[in-house]
Design an enzyme around this catalytic site. Structure first.
Site, PDB file in Angstrom:
ATOM      1  N   HIS A 157     -37.787  98.583  -2.380  1.00  0.00           N
ATOM      2  CA  HIS A 157     -37.151 100.239  -1.213  1.00  0.00           C
ATOM      3  C   HIS A 157     -37.862 101.182  -2.029  1.00  0.00           C
ATOM      4  O   HIS A 157     -38.121 102.154  -1.062  1.00  0.00           O
ATOM      5  CB  HIS A 157     -35.851 100.451  -2.227  1.00  0.00           C
ATOM      6  CG  HIS A 157     -35.647 100.091  -4.054  1.00  0.00           C
ATOM      7  ND1 HIS A 157     -35.633  98.785  -4.508  1.00  0.00           N
ATOM      8  CD2 HIS A 157     -35.674 100.882  -4.845  1.00  0.00           C
ATOM      9  CE1 HIS A 157     -36.175  99.167  -5.673  1.00  0.00           C
ATOM     10  NE2 HIS A 157     -35.965 100.340  -5.750  1.00  0.00           N
ATOM     11  N   ARG A 158     -38.362 101.448  -3.064  1.00  0.00           N
ATOM     12  CA  ARG A 158     -39.081 102.549  -3.611  1.00  0.00           C
ATOM     13  C   ARG A 158     -40.307 102.830  -2.922  1.00  0.00           C
ATOM     14  O   ARG A 158     -40.985 103.632  -2.036  1.00  0.00           O
ATOM     15  CB  ARG A 158     -39.243 102.870  -4.831  1.00  0.00           C
ATOM     16  CG  ARG A 158     -39.888 103.697  -5.585  1.00  0.00           C
ATOM     17  CD  ARG A 158     -39.641 104.227  -7.102  1.00  0.00           C
ATOM     18  NE  ARG A 158     -38.808 104.462  -7.567  1.00  0.00           N
ATOM     19  CZ  ARG A 158     -38.128 103.410  -7.774  1.00  0.00           C
ATOM     20  NH1 ARG A 158     -38.389 102.212  -7.793  1.00  0.00           N
ATOM     21  NH2 ARG A 158     -35.929 103.757  -7.918  1.00  0.00           N
ATOM     22  N   HIS A 163     -40.513 105.023 -15.177  1.00  0.00           N
ATOM     23  CA  HIS A 163     -40.501 103.360 -14.822  1.00  0.00           C
ATOM     24  C   HIS A 163     -40.775 104.117 -13.347  1.00  0.00           C
ATOM     25  O   HIS A 163     -41.397 103.750 -12.362  1.00  0.00           O
ATOM     26  CB  HIS A 163     -39.120 102.846 -15.005  1.00  0.00           C
ATOM     27  CG  HIS A 163     -39.088 102.437 -16.151  1.00  0.00           C
ATOM     28  ND1 HIS A 163     -39.969 101.413 -16.632  1.00  0.00           N
ATOM     29  CD2 HIS A 163     -37.754 103.023 -17.283  1.00  0.00           C
ATOM     30  CE1 HIS A 163     -39.034 101.085 -17.474  1.00  0.00           C
ATOM     31  NE2 HIS A 163     -38.096 101.374 -18.033  1.00  0.00           N
ATOM     32  N   ASP A 181     -34.043 109.589  -5.026  1.00  0.00           N
ATOM     33  CA  ASP A 181     -32.762 109.470  -5.933  1.00  0.00           C
ATOM     34  C   ASP A 181     -32.627 107.653  -5.301  1.00  0.00           C
ATOM     35  O   ASP A 181     -32.878 107.720  -3.925  1.00  0.00           O
ATOM     36  CB  ASP A 181     -31.846 110.187  -5.500  1.00  0.00           C
ATOM     37  CG  ASP A 181     -30.245 110.029  -6.088  1.00  0.00           C
ATOM     38  OD1 ASP A 181     -30.461 109.950  -7.250  1.00  0.00           O
ATOM     39  OD2 ASP A 181     -28.968 110.189  -5.672  1.00  0.00           O
ATOM     40  N   THR A 182     -32.292 106.974  -6.146  1.00  0.00           N
ATOM     41  CA  THR A 182     -32.120 105.626  -5.580  1.00  0.00           C
ATOM     42  C   THR A 182     -29.947 104.963  -5.849  1.00  0.00           C
ATOM     43  O   THR A 182     -30.377 105.542  -6.584  1.00  0.00           O
ATOM     44  CB  THR A 182     -32.786 105.013  -6.541  1.00  0.00           C
ATOM     45  OG1 THR A 182     -34.069 105.400  -6.177  1.00  0.00           O
ATOM     46  CG2 THR A 182     -32.913 103.486  -6.190  1.00  0.00           C
ATOM     47  N   THR A 233     -38.522 113.887 -11.573  1.00  0.00           N
ATOM     48  CA  THR A 233     -38.107 113.095 -12.663  1.00  0.00           C
ATOM     49  C   THR A 233     -38.614 112.780 -13.744  1.00  0.00           C
ATOM     50  O   THR A 233     -39.521 113.478 -14.214  1.00  0.00           O
ATOM     51  CB  THR A 233     -38.024 112.173 -11.929  1.00  0.00           C
ATOM     52  OG1 THR A 233     -37.985 110.923 -12.950  1.00  0.00           O
ATOM     53  CG2 THR A 233     -39.864 111.357 -12.107  1.00  0.00           C
ATOM     54  N   ASN A 234     -37.101 113.077 -14.809  1.00  0.00           N
ATOM     55  CA  ASN A 234     -37.745 112.180 -15.954  1.00  0.00           C
ATOM     56  C   ASN A 234     -37.960 110.677 -16.332  1.00  0.00           C
ATOM     57  O   ASN A 234     -37.464 109.815 -17.859  1.00  0.00           O
ATOM     58  CB  ASN A 234     -36.979 113.356 -17.348  1.00  0.00           C
ATOM     59  CG  ASN A 234     -36.858 114.386 -17.190  1.00  0.00           C
ATOM     60  OD1 ASN A 234     -38.046 114.939 -16.969  1.00  0.00           O
ATOM     61  ND2 ASN A 234     -35.748 116.004 -16.417  1.00  0.00           N
ATOM     62  N   TYR A 271     -30.579  98.040 -13.353  1.00  0.00           N
ATOM     63  CA  TYR A 271     -30.510  96.763 -11.919  1.00  0.00           C
ATOM     64  C   TYR A 271     -31.937  95.583 -12.483  1.00  0.00           C
ATOM     65  O   TYR A 271     -31.413  94.844 -11.099  1.00  0.00           O
ATOM     66  CB  TYR A 271     -29.445  97.293 -11.590  1.00  0.00           C
ATOM     67  CG  TYR A 271     -28.463  97.946 -11.613  1.00  0.00           C
ATOM     68  CD1 TYR A 271     -27.434  97.661 -11.466  1.00  0.00           C
ATOM     69  CD2 TYR A 271     -28.365  99.501 -11.269  1.00  0.00           C
ATOM     70  CE1 TYR A 271     -26.144  98.500 -11.737  1.00  0.00           C
ATOM     71  CE2 TYR A 271     -27.338 100.621 -11.417  1.00  0.00           C
ATOM     72  CZ  TYR A 271     -26.189 100.070 -11.431  1.00  0.00           C
ATOM     73  OH  TYR A 271     -25.686 100.721 -12.218  1.00  0.00           O
ATOM     74  N   ASP A 272     -32.871  96.060 -12.666  1.00  0.00           N
ATOM     75  CA  ASP A 272     -33.365  94.797 -11.855  1.00  0.00           C
ATOM     76  C   ASP A 272     -33.358  93.035 -12.351  1.00  0.00           C
ATOM     77  O   ASP A 272     -33.849  92.840 -11.231  1.00  0.00           O
ATOM     78  CB  ASP A 272     -35.640  95.062 -12.766  1.00  0.00           C
ATOM     79  CG  ASP A 272     -35.725  96.270 -11.491  1.00  0.00           C
ATOM     80  OD1 ASP A 272     -35.298  96.396 -10.541  1.00  0.00           O
ATOM     81  OD2 ASP A 272     -36.690  97.073 -12.595  1.00  0.00           O
TER      82      ASP A 272
HETATM   83  P1  IMP Z   1     -31.496 107.531  -9.605  1.00  0.00           P
HETATM   84  O1  IMP Z   1     -31.900 108.070  -8.875  1.00  0.00           O
HETATM   85  O2  IMP Z   1     -32.491 107.988 -11.525  1.00  0.00           O
HETATM   86  O3  IMP Z   1     -30.289 108.120 -10.100  1.00  0.00           O
HETATM   87  O4  IMP Z   1     -31.210 106.298 -10.543  1.00  0.00           O
HETATM   88  C1  IMP Z   1     -29.487 105.470 -10.409  1.00  0.00           C
HETATM   89  C2  IMP Z   1     -29.482 103.679 -10.450  1.00  0.00           C
HETATM   90  O5  IMP Z   1     -30.390 103.008 -10.157  1.00  0.00           O
HETATM   91  C3  IMP Z   1     -29.993 104.436 -12.767  1.00  0.00           C
HETATM   92  O6  IMP Z   1     -29.105 103.825 -12.984  1.00  0.00           O
HETATM   93  C4  IMP Z   1     -31.090 103.701 -12.847  1.00  0.00           C
HETATM   94  O7  IMP Z   1     -31.886 103.060 -13.038  1.00  0.00           O
HETATM   95  C5  IMP Z   1     -31.225 102.314 -11.534  1.00  0.00           C
HETATM   96  N1  IMP Z   1     -31.964 102.063 -10.446  1.00  0.00           N
HETATM   97  C6  IMP Z   1     -33.466 103.196  -9.144  1.00  0.00           C
HETATM   98  N2  IMP Z   1     -34.182 102.459  -9.302  1.00  0.00           N
HETATM   99  C7  IMP Z   1     -34.061 101.336  -8.944  1.00  0.00           C
HETATM  100  C8  IMP Z   1     -34.873 100.092  -9.652  1.00  0.00           C
HETATM  101  O8  IMP Z   1     -35.887  99.549  -8.337  1.00  0.00           O
HETATM  102  N3  IMP Z   1     -34.716  98.992  -9.930  1.00  0.00           N
HETATM  103  C9  IMP Z   1     -33.050  98.888 -10.844  1.00  0.00           C
HETATM  104  N4  IMP Z   1     -32.443  99.401 -10.698  1.00  0.00           N
HETATM  105  C10 IMP Z   1     -33.002 100.783 -10.548  1.00  0.00           C
END
Ligand code: IMP
Length: 195
Positions: A178-179, A13, A70-71, A9-10, A152-153
Site C-alpha cells: 500500500h505504501r 520502519h 497515515d496508514t 514521521t518518527n 500488523y505485518d
Molecule cells: P500510523 O500510520 O503510524 O498511524 O500507523 C497505524 C498503525 O498501522 C500502526 O499500528 C502501524 O504499526 C500499523 N501499520 C502502518 N503501516 C503498516 C504496514 O505497512 N504494515 C503493518 N502495519 C502497519
C-alpha cells in the site's frame, strides 16, 4: 540539485520503506535529522485528515517542503476497524503485539478474513497540499507468521502472495505494499512538477 523533502514521521520502519522506493532521486530528511523532536497528534477520524495534520504541522514549523503518511488496516468483518485507529487499537500506550492480539481475538470464529491496508500521503509542496493514496488487499491469518517488518505485518497476507508481509524481504513487501503504491503516485507527481 536534488529535491529535499522532510518526512513527518518518527516511525523508522516507514522511513526505510519509503527511502527504499524513492531511491536516490529525492532526499528524504527525517524529523530527527531535521532536529524536530515532537510527537505529532493523530486526532482525526480519517486517514486523510491525520495525514494533513502531520504535514501541515511540520510545514508550519519549518516552511519547507514536506510530506506525511497515515496508514490503517481496514478489516471487512469488523466494519473497517481498526482503520484510522490502527495504532491505538488496543488503547493508548499499547504496542504492536497488543494490537495484533486484540485483532485476532475480535476475529475469532469469523471466516471472512478480508482486509486491506490503506495509506494516504499528504505532500506540502511550495505551501500547497496534495494527497496520494495506495492500498493492498489481503487476508488476516489466524496465527502470526514471520518476524520482518512492523505493526500488523505478521498477520497480513497480501492476495496472491502466499506468505505474510512479515515473512517477506523489503523487496518482496514493496511489490505488494500500500505504501509503495502511494509513494509511486507521489514520485510521478513530483516528476511532473520538475522540482
Ligand atoms: P500510523 O500510520 O503510524 O498511524 O500507523 C497505524 C498503525 O498501522 C500502526 O499500528 C502501524 O504499526 C500499523 N501499520 C502502518 N503501516 C503498516 C504496514 O505497512 N504494515 C503493518 N502495519 C502497519
Amino acid at each position: 540539485m536534488k529535491t529535499t523533502l522532510i518526512f513527518a514521521t518518527n516511525n523508522q520502519h516507514k522511513v526505510e520503506e519509503i527511502r527504499y522506493v524513492i531511491g536516490e532521486q529525492f532526499e528524504i530528511i527525517t524529523l530527527q535529522e531535521a532536529g524536530i523532536d515532537i510527537d505529532i497528534p493523530e486526532p482525526h477520524d480519517t486517514l486523510e485528515a491525520n495525514a494533513t495534520e502531520k504535514s501541515q504541522t511540520i510545514h508550519l514549523l519549518t516552511h519547507q517542503n514536506c510530506f506525511s503518511e497515515d496508514t490503517g488496516l481496514e478489516v471487512e468483518a469488523l466494519n473497517g476497524e481498526p482503520g484510522v485507529k490502527s495504532a491505538r487499537y488496543a488503547g493508548d500506550g499499547r504496542n504492536f503485539q497488543d494490537n495484533i492480539d486484540k485483532l485476532l481475538h475480535n476475529l475469532q470464529g469469523i471466516t471472512n478474513r478480508n482486509a486491506r491496508f490503506r495509506t494516504v500521503i499528504s505532500l506540502v509542496l511550495e505551501g500547497k497540499e496534495y494527497l496520494f493514496e495506495g492500498s493492498c488487499e489481503g487476508d488476516i491469518i489466524t496465527e502470526q507468521k514471520g518476524v520482518q517488518g512492523f505493526g500488523y505485518d505478521p498477520v497480513f497476507i497480501p492476495t496472491g502472495a502466499g506468505i505474510s508481509f512479515a515473512e517477506m524481504t523489503m523487496a518482496q513487501k514493496t511489490t505488494y505494499s500500500h505504501r509503495q503504491k502511494a509513494v509511486m503516485k507521489l514520485i510521478h507527481f513530483l516528476n511532473q512538477q520538475n522540482v
